[in-house]
Design a protein around this motif. Structure first.
Motif, mmCIF file in Angstrom:
data_model
loop_
_atom_site.group_PDB
_atom_site.id
_atom_site.type_symbol
_atom_site.label_atom_id
_atom_site.label_comp_id
_atom_site.label_asym_id
_atom_site.label_seq_id
_atom_site.Cartn_x
_atom_site.Cartn_y
_atom_site.Cartn_z
ATOM 1 N N GLY A 37 0.806 -1.216 0.000
ATOM 2 C CA GLY A 37 0.000 0.000 0.000
ATOM 3 C C GLY A 37 0.835 1.259 0.000
ATOM 4 N N SER A 38 1.983 1.219 0.656
ATOM 5 C CA SER A 38 2.853 2.387 0.707
ATOM 6 C C SER A 38 3.455 2.702 -0.651
ATOM 7 N N PHE A 39 3.879 1.677 -1.371
ATOM 8 C CA PHE A 39 4.428 1.921 -2.708
ATOM 9 C C PHE A 39 3.334 2.385 -3.672
ATOM 10 N N GLU A 40 2.133 1.888 -3.483
ATOM 11 C CA GLU A 40 1.019 2.372 -4.291
ATOM 12 C C GLU A 40 0.726 3.843 -3.973
ATOM 13 N N ALA A 41 0.845 4.218 -2.709
ATOM 14 C CA ALA A 41 0.503 5.575 -2.287
ATOM 15 C C ALA A 41 1.425 6.637 -2.870
ATOM 16 N N VAL A 42 2.697 6.299 -3.111
ATOM 17 C CA VAL A 42 3.613 7.312 -3.669
ATOM 18 C C VAL A 42 3.503 7.425 -5.181
ATOM 19 N N GLN A 43 2.733 6.540 -5.821
ATOM 20 C CA GLN A 43 2.451 6.634 -7.253
ATOM 21 C C GLN A 43 3.740 6.607 -8.083
ATOM 22 N N LEU A 44 4.385 5.460 -8.106
ATOM 23 C CA LEU A 44 5.630 5.302 -8.849
ATOM 24 C C LEU A 44 5.433 5.611 -10.322
ATOM 25 N N GLN A 45 6.396 6.344 -10.878
ATOM 26 C CA GLN A 45 6.374 6.734 -12.282
ATOM 27 C C GLN A 45 7.644 6.255 -12.970
ATOM 28 N N ASN A 46 7.579 6.102 -14.301
ATOM 29 C CA ASN A 46 8.746 5.673 -15.066
ATOM 30 C C ASN A 46 9.961 6.550 -14.736
ATOM 31 N N GLY A 47 11.094 5.895 -14.496
ATOM 32 C CA GLY A 47 12.331 6.625 -14.250
ATOM 33 C C GLY A 47 12.554 7.065 -12.821
ATOM 34 N N ASP A 48 11.633 6.782 -11.912
ATOM 35 C CA ASP A 48 11.783 7.220 -10.524
ATOM 36 C C ASP A 48 12.992 6.574 -9.857
ATOM 37 N N ARG A 49 13.627 7.363 -9.028
ATOM 38 C CA ARG A 49 14.644 6.863 -8.097
ATOM 39 C C ARG A 49 13.976 6.755 -6.725
ATOM 40 N N ILE A 50 14.011 5.552 -6.155
ATOM 41 C CA ILE A 50 13.237 5.225 -4.949
ATOM 42 C C ILE A 50 14.182 4.961 -3.788
ATOM 43 N N LEU A 51 13.811 5.459 -2.616
ATOM 44 C CA LEU A 51 14.496 5.116 -1.375
ATOM 45 C C LEU A 51 13.500 4.453 -0.436
ATOM 46 N N GLU A 52 13.899 3.322 0.147
ATOM 47 C CA GLU A 52 13.115 2.709 1.213
ATOM 48 C C GLU A 52 13.985 2.632 2.453
ATOM 49 N N THR A 53 13.573 3.311 3.516
ATOM 50 C CA THR A 53 14.309 3.212 4.781
ATOM 51 C C THR A 53 13.694 2.092 5.604
ATOM 52 N N GLY A 54 14.549 1.314 6.249
ATOM 53 C CA GLY A 54 14.061 0.136 6.963
ATOM 54 C C GLY A 54 13.601 -0.928 5.998
ATOM 55 N N CYS A 55 14.439 -1.236 5.022
ATOM 56 C CA CYS A 55 14.025 -2.100 3.899
ATOM 57 C C CYS A 55 14.001 -3.580 4.242
ATOM 58 N N GLY A 56 14.557 -3.970 5.398
ATOM 59 C CA GLY A 56 14.533 -5.379 5.769
ATOM 60 C C GLY A 56 15.379 -6.248 4.854
ATOM 61 N N ASN A 57 14.922 -7.476 4.619
ATOM 62 C CA ASN A 57 15.730 -8.435 3.864
ATOM 63 C C ASN A 57 15.545 -8.355 2.356
ATOM 64 N N GLY A 58 14.802 -7.368 1.885
ATOM 65 C CA GLY A 58 14.738 -7.117 0.440
ATOM 66 C C GLY A 58 13.909 -8.093 -0.358
ATOM 67 N N GLY A 59 13.026 -8.819 0.284
ATOM 68 C CA GLY A 59 12.284 -9.864 -0.400
ATOM 69 C C GLY A 59 11.309 -9.394 -1.457
ATOM 70 N N LEU A 60 10.951 -8.107 -1.455
ATOM 71 C CA LEU A 60 9.946 -7.597 -2.393
ATOM 72 C C LEU A 60 10.545 -6.758 -3.509
ATOM 73 N N LEU A 61 11.853 -6.780 -3.666
ATOM 74 C CA LEU A 61 12.486 -5.895 -4.647
ATOM 75 C C LEU A 61 11.974 -6.131 -6.066
ATOM 76 N N GLY A 62 11.836 -7.382 -6.468
ATOM 77 C CA GLY A 62 11.362 -7.669 -7.820
ATOM 78 C C GLY A 62 9.996 -7.070 -8.079
ATOM 79 N N TYR A 63 9.108 -7.168 -7.099
ATOM 80 C CA TYR A 63 7.780 -6.577 -7.225
ATOM 81 C C TYR A 63 7.882 -5.064 -7.373
ATOM 82 N N ILE A 64 8.663 -4.429 -6.534
ATOM 83 C CA ILE A 64 8.765 -2.967 -6.559
ATOM 84 C C ILE A 64 9.262 -2.480 -7.923
ATOM 85 N N LEU A 65 10.312 -3.111 -8.428
ATOM 86 C CA LEU A 65 10.901 -2.666 -9.690
ATOM 87 C C LEU A 65 10.014 -2.965 -10.897
ATOM 88 N N SER A 66 8.982 -3.762 -10.698
ATOM 89 C CA SER A 66 8.056 -4.093 -11.788
ATOM 90 C C SER A 66 6.893 -3.113 -11.899
#
Length: 217
Positions: A37-66
């Motif tokens: 829900g948080s990634f949906e809330a920031v409305q990712l756009q093509n070319g965005d540079r994203i920072l996640e603080t407290g990213c944990g073990n990175g298990g969702l990276l593939g989803y985020i970059l898609s």
């Protein structure tokens, strides 16, 4: 895993040792609705540079970059264990230049001004030692017109959890907004939601949380 409330609080703040690996995986899965829900809330756009603080073990990276084209992701952690696991698990993304992970001390963010288009932080506000300073740093590294989403459970719910008595600072969304002060951050959304979650003692609970979305002028 039979941990005391104090031990649970310490793992939630900074996963470590053998139990930390299990906590990292648990947080990824049990906080899934909050994270997505948080990634949906920031409305990712093509070319965005994203920072996640407290990213944990990175298990969702593939989803985020898609979620859009030509995204670049940076994950920031205070836990050496989570940092190491995220790097190992996501090595192909790092080698492709699509992401990187950084370790820091929880204070000043190790980035230059206006480095990111979007910033997401889930369940980290409880651990801020200095809320105005933390918000100032997030604002500093956010580009003009960029969006920040802080996701967390508010004070009424958190106060009922035994582990929250050990080093957690509890907030309502309105109180976080008051900490913004003269920073160039303006609220664009404050969305209250809830999900069905499993408590640390194994009970099913309805968990209310908030997406606090701010934009930098």
């Amino acid at each position: 895993m039979n941990l005391s409330p104090e031990q649970t609080a310490a793992q939630l703040r900074c996963p470590h040792d053998e139990a930390g690996a299990a906590f990292g995986q648990m947080m990824n899965l049990r906080n899934l609705t909050q994270i997505l829900g948080s990634f949906e809330a920031v409305q990712l756009q093509n070319g965005d540079r994203i920072l996640e603080t407290g990213c944990g073990n990175g298990g969702l990276l593939g989803y985020i970059l898609s979620q859009a084209e030509n995204l670049h992701y940076t994950g920031l952690e205070i836990s050496p264990l989570m940092h190491a696991q995220a790097q190992a698990f996501n090595a192909p993304f790092l080698e492709a230049g699509l992401a990187n992970y950084r370790l820091y001390d929880g204070g000043a963010l190790p980035f230059t001004d206006e480095s990111f288009d979007k910033i997401v932080s889930v369940n980290t506000v409880y651990f801020w030692d200095d809320a105005p300073s933390a918000l100032s740093e997030l604002s500093r590294v956010l580009k003009s017109g960029g969006r920040l989403c802080l996701n967390f459970c508010e004070k009424d719910f958190m106060a009922k959890l035994p582990f929250a008595a050990h080093g957690f600072v509890l907030w309502d969304a309105a109180e976080i907004e008051q900490q913004v002060g003269a920073l160039p951050l303006q609220r664009v959304a404050r969305v209250q939601e809830e999900d069905l979650a499993v408590s640390k003692d194994g009970r099913l609970v309805k968990r209310p949380y908030v997406h606090l979305v701010m934009e930098r002028a």
